[in-house]
Design a protein around this motif. Sequence first.
Motif, PDB file in Angstrom:
ATOM      1  N   VAL A 119       0.835  -1.201   0.000  1.00  0.00           N
ATOM      2  CA  VAL A 119       0.000   0.000   0.000  1.00  0.00           C
ATOM      3  C   VAL A 119       0.872   1.254   0.000  1.00  0.00           C
ATOM      4  O   VAL A 119       0.619   2.196  -0.768  1.00  0.00           O
ATOM      5  N   LYS A 120       1.890   1.271   0.833  1.00  0.00           N
ATOM      6  CA  LYS A 120       2.784   2.435   0.881  1.00  0.00           C
ATOM      7  C   LYS A 120       3.425   2.671  -0.484  1.00  0.00           C
ATOM      8  O   LYS A 120       3.510   3.807  -0.960  1.00  0.00           O
ATOM      9  N   GLU A 121       3.884   1.602  -1.106  1.00  0.00           N
ATOM     10  CA  GLU A 121       4.494   1.718  -2.426  1.00  0.00           C
ATOM     11  C   GLU A 121       3.491   2.225  -3.463  1.00  0.00           C
ATOM     12  O   GLU A 121       3.828   3.059  -4.306  1.00  0.00           O
ATOM     13  N   LEU A 122       2.244   1.724  -3.408  1.00  0.00           N
ATOM     14  CA  LEU A 122       1.211   2.181  -4.340  1.00  0.00           C
ATOM     15  C   LEU A 122       0.882   3.649  -4.128  1.00  0.00           C
ATOM     16  O   LEU A 122       0.697   4.396  -5.098  1.00  0.00           O
ATOM     17  N   GLU A 123       0.805   4.066  -2.878  1.00  0.00           N
ATOM     18  CA  GLU A 123       0.501   5.469  -2.586  1.00  0.00           C
ATOM     19  C   GLU A 123       1.604   6.389  -3.109  1.00  0.00           C
ATOM     20  O   GLU A 123       1.322   7.456  -3.654  1.00  0.00           O
ATOM     21  N   ILE A 124       2.849   5.988  -2.972  1.00  0.00           N
ATOM     22  CA  ILE A 124       3.969   6.769  -3.513  1.00  0.00           C
ATOM     23  C   ILE A 124       3.888   6.802  -5.041  1.00  0.00           C
ATOM     24  O   ILE A 124       4.079   7.845  -5.669  1.00  0.00           O
TER      25      ILE A 124
END
Length: 151
Positions: A119-124
Amino acid sequence: MSIEMTKDEIINYGLKIFEEIGANEICRVCINSGNSCCFGCEFIEDQVGCQKRNTACTAWLCGVQRYYFNDIGLLEEWNDFWKQVPGRLYRADRTPEVITVDRLPKSDHFSKNTGKNVVKELEIFIAGGGSIDKLERKLSLDLEFGNLYLK
């Protein structure tokens, strides 16, 4: 050992696995970004997601989810489970109300944090102007072509 389950229990079991491994958080990011996993489906509510799950919808994984399930080593087990469920059709469901399965996918050895990291990677990725729709298609194709070379 055979396990008798209702159609609703099967759907809920699939959703429970999504919750346990953090995959539902990945869906939340896609839905909030305006990407719809099932374009044109009458049961998809914009910014909310699916409003009427059936066995086919629960079993299906978008490219991002398939890549995630593959990465954590759950894809084969997930697919093997859903192959046991009869009546799954594209956006339709003719699954009997009660069926018997031989095995269930296990998710207790996975951490929810793994999904949160994705999720963190997708948000970035989104914040940087990336398209979830294009990413989903690319990951889906990458897995398809990768599987062709492995066979």
